[in-house]
Design an enzyme around this catalytic site. Structure first.
Site, short mmCIF file in Angstrom:
data_model
loop_
_atom_site.label_atom_id
_atom_site.label_comp_id
_atom_site.label_asym_id
_atom_site.label_seq_id
_atom_site.Cartn_x
_atom_site.Cartn_y
_atom_site.Cartn_z
N THR A 35 0.87 -1.17 0.10
CA THR A 35 0.11 0.07 -0.02
C THR A 35 0.85 1.37 0.10
OG1 THR A 35 -1.80 -1.20 1.20
CG2 THR A 35 -1.92 1.28 1.29
N GLN A 63 1.39 4.26 -6.63
CA GLN A 63 1.80 5.46 -6.92
C GLN A 63 0.59 6.19 -7.77
OE1 GLN A 63 4.97 5.04 -10.02
NE2 GLN A 63 6.54 4.93 -8.29
N GLY A 64 -0.02 5.72 -8.76
CA GLY A 64 -0.79 6.15 -9.72
C GLY A 64 -2.10 6.75 -8.94
N GLU A 122 -5.39 6.06 -16.14
CA GLU A 122 -4.37 5.04 -16.47
C GLU A 122 -4.98 4.11 -17.54
OE1 GLU A 122 -1.70 3.88 -12.99
OE2 GLU A 122 -3.54 4.66 -11.85
N HIS A 154 3.89 -5.36 -14.47
CA HIS A 154 3.76 -3.96 -14.88
C HIS A 154 4.62 -3.66 -16.12
CE1 HIS A 154 3.40 0.27 -14.79
NE2 HIS A 154 2.61 0.19 -13.68
N ARG A 158 -2.97 -3.32 -19.35
CA ARG A 158 -1.57 -3.54 -18.94
C ARG A 158 -0.93 -4.79 -19.78
NH1 ARG A 158 -1.46 -2.22 -12.58
NH2 ARG A 158 -1.31 0.11 -13.17
N HIS A 181 4.00 -7.52 -10.73
CA HIS A 181 3.47 -6.37 -10.13
C HIS A 181 1.99 -6.72 -9.15
CE1 HIS A 181 2.56 -2.31 -9.40
NE2 HIS A 181 1.39 -2.35 -10.00
N GLU A 192 -5.13 -7.45 -1.68
CA GLU A 192 -4.55 -8.59 -2.57
C GLU A 192 -4.40 -10.02 -2.52
OE1 GLU A 192 -1.22 -6.30 -3.94
OE2 GLU A 192 -0.26 -8.06 -5.43
N ARG A 246 -6.07 -7.17 -13.65
CA ARG A 246 -6.64 -6.02 -12.88
C ARG A 246 -6.67 -4.86 -13.60
NH1 ARG A 246 -3.73 -2.29 -9.02
NH2 ARG A 246 -1.86 -2.72 -10.51
N SER A 289 -7.15 -1.65 -7.30
CA SER A 289 -7.00 -2.70 -6.18
C SER A 289 -6.90 -1.74 -4.68
CB SER A 289 -5.66 -3.23 -6.33
OG SER A 289 -4.77 -2.41 -7.06
C1 LIG Z 1 5.01 0.07 -6.53
C2 LIG Z 1 3.39 -0.38 -6.47
C3 LIG Z 1 2.53 0.50 -7.03
C4 LIG Z 1 0.92 0.54 -7.05
N1 LIG Z 1 0.23 1.41 -7.73
C5 LIG Z 1 -0.94 1.17 -7.37
C6 LIG Z 1 -2.02 2.11 -7.73
O1 LIG Z 1 -1.50 3.55 -8.03
N2 LIG Z 1 -3.50 1.79 -7.36
C7 LIG Z 1 -3.78 0.92 -6.76
O2 LIG Z 1 -5.03 0.57 -6.90
N3 LIG Z 1 -2.86 -0.06 -6.60
C8 LIG Z 1 -1.59 -0.15 -6.90
N4 LIG Z 1 -0.73 -0.92 -6.31
C9 LIG Z 1 -1.39 -2.31 -5.91
C10 LIG Z 1 -1.82 -2.09 -4.64
O3 LIG Z 1 -0.66 -1.00 -3.89
C11 LIG Z 1 -1.94 -3.17 -3.49
O4 LIG Z 1 -2.63 -4.08 -4.44
C12 LIG Z 1 -2.54 -2.75 -2.34
O5 LIG Z 1 -1.72 -1.82 -1.77
C13 LIG Z 1 -2.59 -3.98 -1.37
O6 LIG Z 1 -3.27 -3.76 -0.25
P1 LIG Z 1 -3.19 -4.91 0.95
O7 LIG Z 1 -3.61 -4.33 2.11
O8 LIG Z 1 -3.94 -6.07 0.25
O9 LIG Z 1 -1.69 -5.36 1.05
P2 LIG Z 1 -0.67 -4.52 1.34
O10 LIG Z 1 -0.29 -3.43 1.38
O11 LIG Z 1 0.83 -5.53 0.55
O12 LIG Z 1 -0.15 -5.38 3.10
C14 LIG Z 1 0.09 -6.68 3.40
C15 LIG Z 1 0.32 -6.64 4.77
O13 LIG Z 1 0.44 -7.84 5.45
C16 LIG Z 1 1.66 -8.25 6.09
N5 LIG Z 1 1.88 -9.53 6.12
C17 LIG Z 1 2.35 -10.36 5.13
N6 LIG Z 1 2.57 -11.47 5.47
C18 LIG Z 1 2.23 -11.55 6.66
C19 LIG Z 1 2.39 -12.61 7.93
N7 LIG Z 1 2.92 -13.75 7.55
N8 LIG Z 1 2.03 -12.24 9.09
C20 LIG Z 1 1.84 -10.81 9.32
N9 LIG Z 1 1.63 -10.14 8.65
C21 LIG Z 1 2.01 -10.32 7.24
C22 LIG Z 1 2.59 -7.38 5.45
O14 LIG Z 1 3.70 -7.00 6.56
C23 LIG Z 1 1.69 -6.02 5.32
O15 LIG Z 1 1.39 -5.29 6.32
C24 LIG Z 1 0.53 -0.76 -6.44
C25 LIG Z 1 1.50 -1.80 -6.04
C26 LIG Z 1 2.94 -1.57 -5.96
C27 LIG Z 1 3.66 -2.46 -5.46
#
Ligand SMILES: Cc1cc2nc3c(=O)[nH]c(=O)nc-3n(C[C@H](O)[C@H](O)[C@H](O)COP(=O)(O)OP(=O)(O)OC[C@H]3O[C@@H](n4cnc5c(N)ncnc54)[C@H](O)[C@@H]3O)c2cc1C
Length: 583
Positions: free
Chosen positions: A82, A86-87, A153, A279, A328, A389, A413, A424, A429
């Site tokens: 998270t 960027q975008g 995008e 990506h 993409r 990505h 995710e 996607r 996301s």
């Molecule tokens: C560089 C980049 C740019 C992106 N740009 C965009 C964008 O512009 N717009 C968009 O919609 N999406 C974007 N995405 C995708 C989006 O950021 C992610 O899909 C989204 O943030 C995922 O959120 P989440 O809460 O599911 O997981 P995350 O934010 O990845 O959080 C996962 C959490 O789980 C924890 N965790 C993992 N394993 C364990 C474990 N075994 N025990 C305890 N904790 C654990 C991690 O430490 C973390 O805190 C981008 C992704 C990247 C990498």
């Protein structure tokens, strides 16, 4: 609700219209449970949320009124993907934009495999959830009149993406959510707490399998150090993506697929995991570069940046009506073709026309990444290449984030909610994390899961040595990346099987992660091998066309006899891009 395993097995194993699944080469040994010392302490809470990205923190805030909440996260709170987004975040807000247009763009990107009800929920409920996020303190970029600045995008036919700090949207969202959660004394956050496994629960003879909590390892002193257990009525998995199973990725080091692996080991079903988005434009830092690499966001192309090959020619024009802003998968494949044809390992983003001020103000993160690499985006072409990505599939959930295991929910995710299908749509996301976290809270409130007693865990423990990780990443990038074929995928399975022989002697953080990466990699390769077509983010060189008989979902379960077991469920929509499901 997600149907129970029996009904899926009986109704949906390979339909007769599908050619026989090819026999899979022998699959590597996958641990049924991670080896670890027995829990030395136990905590009881109502809801345990695993992960502290947009999905986990939103789930914690939304569940706040439902009892005691604990968020466990394996590193610092902000370590997930998270923070790096960027975008921006897409939702219907601009004059002239409509819910149906956002739905249509999502369905087209998803290449016939989106679950239409899930997409409708995402797009219709998204605006309210973003409004809540803004109320919780997230500040998006606005023009002088105070209106949100919107961009486009890939795959969006409208400007509907809001951003923050120029290209630091995720950092701003994570900041706001952390501050809301830490201000709430009813939510306990435990950092450096790596969840190992889900704890199976006692169930009655006619009940579906259930979970009763998690085992975890907490770094640090005191009563909560070492391996322990948290028992809860509801477990919300929000562990993010799997990017680290590839040699180059935009994902941070914590994205090792732990939640996916733990769910699979516990008996949860995974769906559509062969669809992994590469990506198209990740900063190319030379052949030796490994791990997390900086992204050159699609928004650069949204603002006018162009893709050019080594001869300086734009190559997306004429390949897709949206040219550089095609979905993409289309852009990534075209880049890979350009690279293969010219025998080079990168192409370029030309953003020189944007000028230095736009670069500095609108894209400060990318500007700094480029400058650190000795590139001036205002005067130089930016070398880019595709990298892993986004994990489009994941732990199968229903429209409320519930899985096939009672008491287990998933969002963000790690989950396959059905909104992404085979690919996607950009900036959907973050929105998904908000919407489905909120729906889990509503489901737990309306249908509270009972507190269940942990069952004796009879699963055989196992552990794979951490030293295998670089070889696993190489095998996945070489054979199971953006371009795949049967021979390469078979070779990948053989290489993984060989690596899986390297058993770890001592449990520890890196071997737990290595074992999870092996589990996730093996499951992905198996699904990619079975799906004999090209669709969305899954591209088979030996089956270059999209095939109607394959328009459906591959489900994966862990099976003690066969290792992994697959089922095929035909997609519900009738039109190849899902549009016939309009209501
Ligand atoms: C560089 C980049 C740019 C992106 N740009 C965009 C964008 O512009 N717009 C968009 O919609 N999406 C974007 N995405 C995708 C989006 O950021 C992610 O899909 C989204 O943030 C995922 O959120 P989440 O809460 O599911 O997981 P995350 O934010 O990845 O959080 C996962 C959490 O789980 C924890 N965790 C993992 N394993 C364990 C474990 N075994 N025990 C305890 N904790 C654990 C991690 O430490 C973390 O805190 C981008 C992704 C990247 C990498």
């Amino acid at each position: 609700m997600v149907p129970d395993a029996a009904s899926v097995t009986s109704s949906a194993v390979q339909p007769s219209s599908l050619p026989a699944f090819p026999a899979l080469p022998p699959l590597p040994f996958l641990p049924r449970r991670l080896s670890a010392e027995p829990p030395g302490w136990v905590r009881e809470v109502d809801i345990v949320v695993v992960g502290s990205g947009i999905a986990g923190l939103t789930a914690a805030l939304e569940c706040r009124e439902l009892g005691t909440i604990m968020v466990v996260t394996k590193d610092e709170v902000a370590a997930g993907s998270t923070h790096w987004a960027q975008g921006g975040i897409a939702w219907v807000q601009a004059e002239g934009d409509t819910v149906q247009q956002h739905i249509d763009d999502t369905l087209v990107a998803g290449a016939g495999l989106c679950i239409p009800d899930a997409v409708r929920v995402l797009v219709t409920e998204g605006p309210d959830e973003v409004a809540k996020l803004i109320n919780r303190g997230a500040e998006f970029d606005r023009d002088l009149a105070g209106e949100l600045e919107l961009t486009r995008e890939g795959g969006h036919n409208r400007k509907r993406i809001a951003h923050a700090g120029g290209d630091a949207t995720g950092a701003e969202i994570e900041r706001a959510l952390i501050s809301a959660v830490t201000a709430d004394r009813g939510i306990e956050i435990v950092e450096q707490a790596l969840v190992l496994d889900l704890i199976p629960a006692e169930v009655g003879p006619n009940e579906r399998p259930a979970v009763a909590g998690v085992t975890l390892h907490v770094l640090g002193e005191g009563t909560r150090g070492g391996v322990g257990a948290v028992h809860a009525r509801a477990i919300v998995l929000a562990t993010g993506g799997i990017g680290q199973i590839y040699a180059v990725t935009t994902n941070p080091p914590v994205s090792t697929g732990d939640g996916v692996a733990a769910a699979l080991r516990a008996g949860a079903r995974l769906r559509d995991i062969e669809f992994i988005q590469f990506h198209p434009t990740v900063l190319y830092l030379g052949q030796g570069a490994r791990g997390q690499l900086p992204l050159v966001s699609e928004a650069v192309r949204g603002e006018g940046g162009q893709l050019v090959n080594s001869r300086g020619e734009r190559f997306m024009v004429g390949k897709h009506p949206l040219a550089e802003l095609a979905p993409r998968d289309v852009v990534a494949k075209q880049i890979m073709k350009e690279m293969a044809a010219a025998g080079v390992d990168h192409v370029y983003v030309d953003g020189r026309m944007l000028g230095e001020e736009t670069w500095r103000v609108r894209f400060p993160t990318i500007w700094h990444s480029c400058r650190r690499a000795g590139i001036n985006p205002a005067t130089d072409l930016i070398p880019v290449a595709p990298a892993c990505h986004y994990f489009c599939g994941g732990v199968e959930t229903d429209i409320d984030g519930a899985t096939n295991l009672a008491g287990l929910y998933a969002c963000g995710e790690v989950a396959s909610s059905g909104v992404h299908g085979a690919n996607r749509l950009a900036s959907n996301s973050l929105l998904e994390g908000l919407v489905f976290a909120r729906r889990i809270a509503a489901r737990v409130r309306d249908t509270p899961p009972p507190r269940r007693s942990p069952a004796q865990d009879r699963r055989k423990p196992g552990l794979i040595d951490r030293s295998i990780v670089p070889a696993l990443q190489r095998a996945m990038s070489r054979h199971a990346g953006g371009l795949r074929d049967a021979a390469g995928l078979d070779q990948c399975v053989s290489e993984l099987a060989e690596l899986a022989r390297q058993v770890a002697v001592e449990p520890g953080l890196e071997s737990w992660e290595a074992s999870n990466m092996m589990t996730v990699a093996a499951a992905i390769v198996a699904s990619a091998r079975l799906r004999e077509e090209s669709r969305g983010a899954h591209w088979r060189d030996d089956f270059e066309e999209r095939r109607e008989i394959w328009r459906g979902h591959l489900l994966v379960e862990h099976d003690d006899q066969q290792g992994l077991r697959h089922h095929f469920v035909p997609a519900r929509s009738t039109n190849p891009d899902g549009r016939s499901d309009r209501q």
